[in-house]
Design a protein around this motif. Sequence first.
Motif, PDB file in Angstrom:
ATOM      1  N   VAL A  60      41.342  42.888  40.051  1.00 28.16           N
ATOM      2  CA  VAL A  60      40.157  42.327  40.135  1.00 28.16           C
ATOM      3  C   VAL A  60      39.103  42.877  41.206  1.00 28.16           C
ATOM      4  O   VAL A  60      39.737  43.179  42.164  1.00 28.16           O
ATOM      5  CB  VAL A  60      39.781  40.728  40.256  1.00 28.16           C
ATOM      6  N   ILE A  61      38.183  43.489  40.647  1.00 20.94           N
ATOM      7  CA  ILE A  61      37.182  44.332  41.494  1.00 20.94           C
ATOM      8  C   ILE A  61      35.981  43.560  41.784  1.00 20.94           C
ATOM      9  O   ILE A  61      35.487  43.031  41.027  1.00 20.94           O
ATOM     10  CB  ILE A  61      36.708  45.727  40.930  1.00 20.94           C
ATOM     11  N   ILE A  62      35.618  43.501  43.267  1.00 19.79           N
ATOM     12  CA  ILE A  62      34.740  42.510  43.576  1.00 19.79           C
ATOM     13  C   ILE A  62      33.474  43.050  44.402  1.00 19.79           C
ATOM     14  O   ILE A  62      33.793  43.837  45.475  1.00 19.79           O
ATOM     15  CB  ILE A  62      35.370  41.405  44.639  1.00 19.79           C
ATOM     16  N   HIS A  63      32.524  43.045  43.913  1.00 25.46           N
ATOM     17  CA  HIS A  63      31.255  43.705  44.622  1.00 25.46           C
ATOM     18  C   HIS A  63      30.972  42.721  45.983  1.00 25.46           C
ATOM     19  O   HIS A  63      31.024  41.672  45.959  1.00 25.46           O
ATOM     20  CB  HIS A  63      30.090  43.631  43.836  1.00 25.46           C
ATOM     21  N   GLY A  64      30.794  43.492  47.028  1.00 29.02           N
ATOM     22  CA  GLY A  64      30.616  42.939  48.477  1.00 29.02           C
ATOM     23  C   GLY A  64      29.586  42.175  48.554  1.00 29.02           C
ATOM     24  O   GLY A  64      29.340  41.183  49.238  1.00 29.02           O
ATOM     25  N   SER A  65      28.411  41.923  47.492  1.00 35.81           N
ATOM     26  CA  SER A  65      27.384  40.952  47.551  1.00 35.81           C
ATOM     27  C   SER A  65      27.682  39.750  46.566  1.00 35.81           C
ATOM     28  O   SER A  65      26.887  38.693  46.690  1.00 35.81           O
ATOM     29  CB  SER A  65      25.930  41.677  47.224  1.00 35.81           C
TER      30      SER A  65
END
Length: 289
Positions: free
Chosen positions: A238-243
């Motif tokens: 799972v790739i998770i955007h920092g915001s």
Amino acid sequence: MVGLTKELKSKYDADGFVTIPSFLSENELNDMKQEAQKLLNAFDPTDHPKTMFSTEESGKGHVGDRYFLESEDKIRYFLEEEAVDANGKLLVPNDKAINKIGHGLHVLNPVFSAVSLSSSIKEIANTLGFKDPLVLQSMLIFKQPRIGGSVPSHQDSSFLYTDPPSAVGFWFALEDCTIYNGCLEFVPGSHKTAPITKRFVTKEDGSGTMFIDISKEPAPVVDNSEFHTVEVKAGSLVIIHGSVIHRSAPNRSEKSRHIYTFHMIEGAYSYDEKNWLQPRTKPFTKLFA
Ligand code: FE2
């Protein structure tokens, strides 16, 4: 390994997170699981400060102590809060007591280093638009059966702040993650609407950590109903955007929820000296080295 296709990238851009199923090969998954168990077995509670990891704002647990603050270049153990009684006695077997291990696995452990700095990850970083990606922290998180701790709602860039924010999380399921054992929950699209309004920093006297407000805007209020649970199979990335706003529930089930995760920032941006995690002994790892 499979990568971030055009379609998945569009999904990531829209939602602030995306799952790549079967990202890990069977061999990679087995190696990571075995290595995680080896590290769990190596835990020696007799020389452990009983540091408990907590992202709660109350500062519950000794999140600010040196064991935590100086863990960026080490392999250190943080316990489930419910694994220890008031006298610091373990209430479960050693390997079932650990909430997480961090934060230098991507540097110190060959198995996790290989996965974190692989050509597939480089390709994804490229697709995400990174110019000089730096890998700066890594963790194994175990969410143990029955006592696995929750992670309250947060944005990763609050913890690893750059100007402008650039953190991205890579999160690998080593076991099936379900609504029963505390899978990830996201507010889709919140990375576009919710600015970073607070930060997790080291106190000025270096004694611990705290949250500070960095915006006059109030922190975004999110209703429970806006969170979407994201169940994934073992081997998924799972790739998770920092915001993007996300959280996970406690694990009250009989099944653990083992995952490996690391974070990346843009090296071309300034990394704030107040951030809890600092490159004290050596620079952050360049992915494109
Ligand atoms: Fe997170």
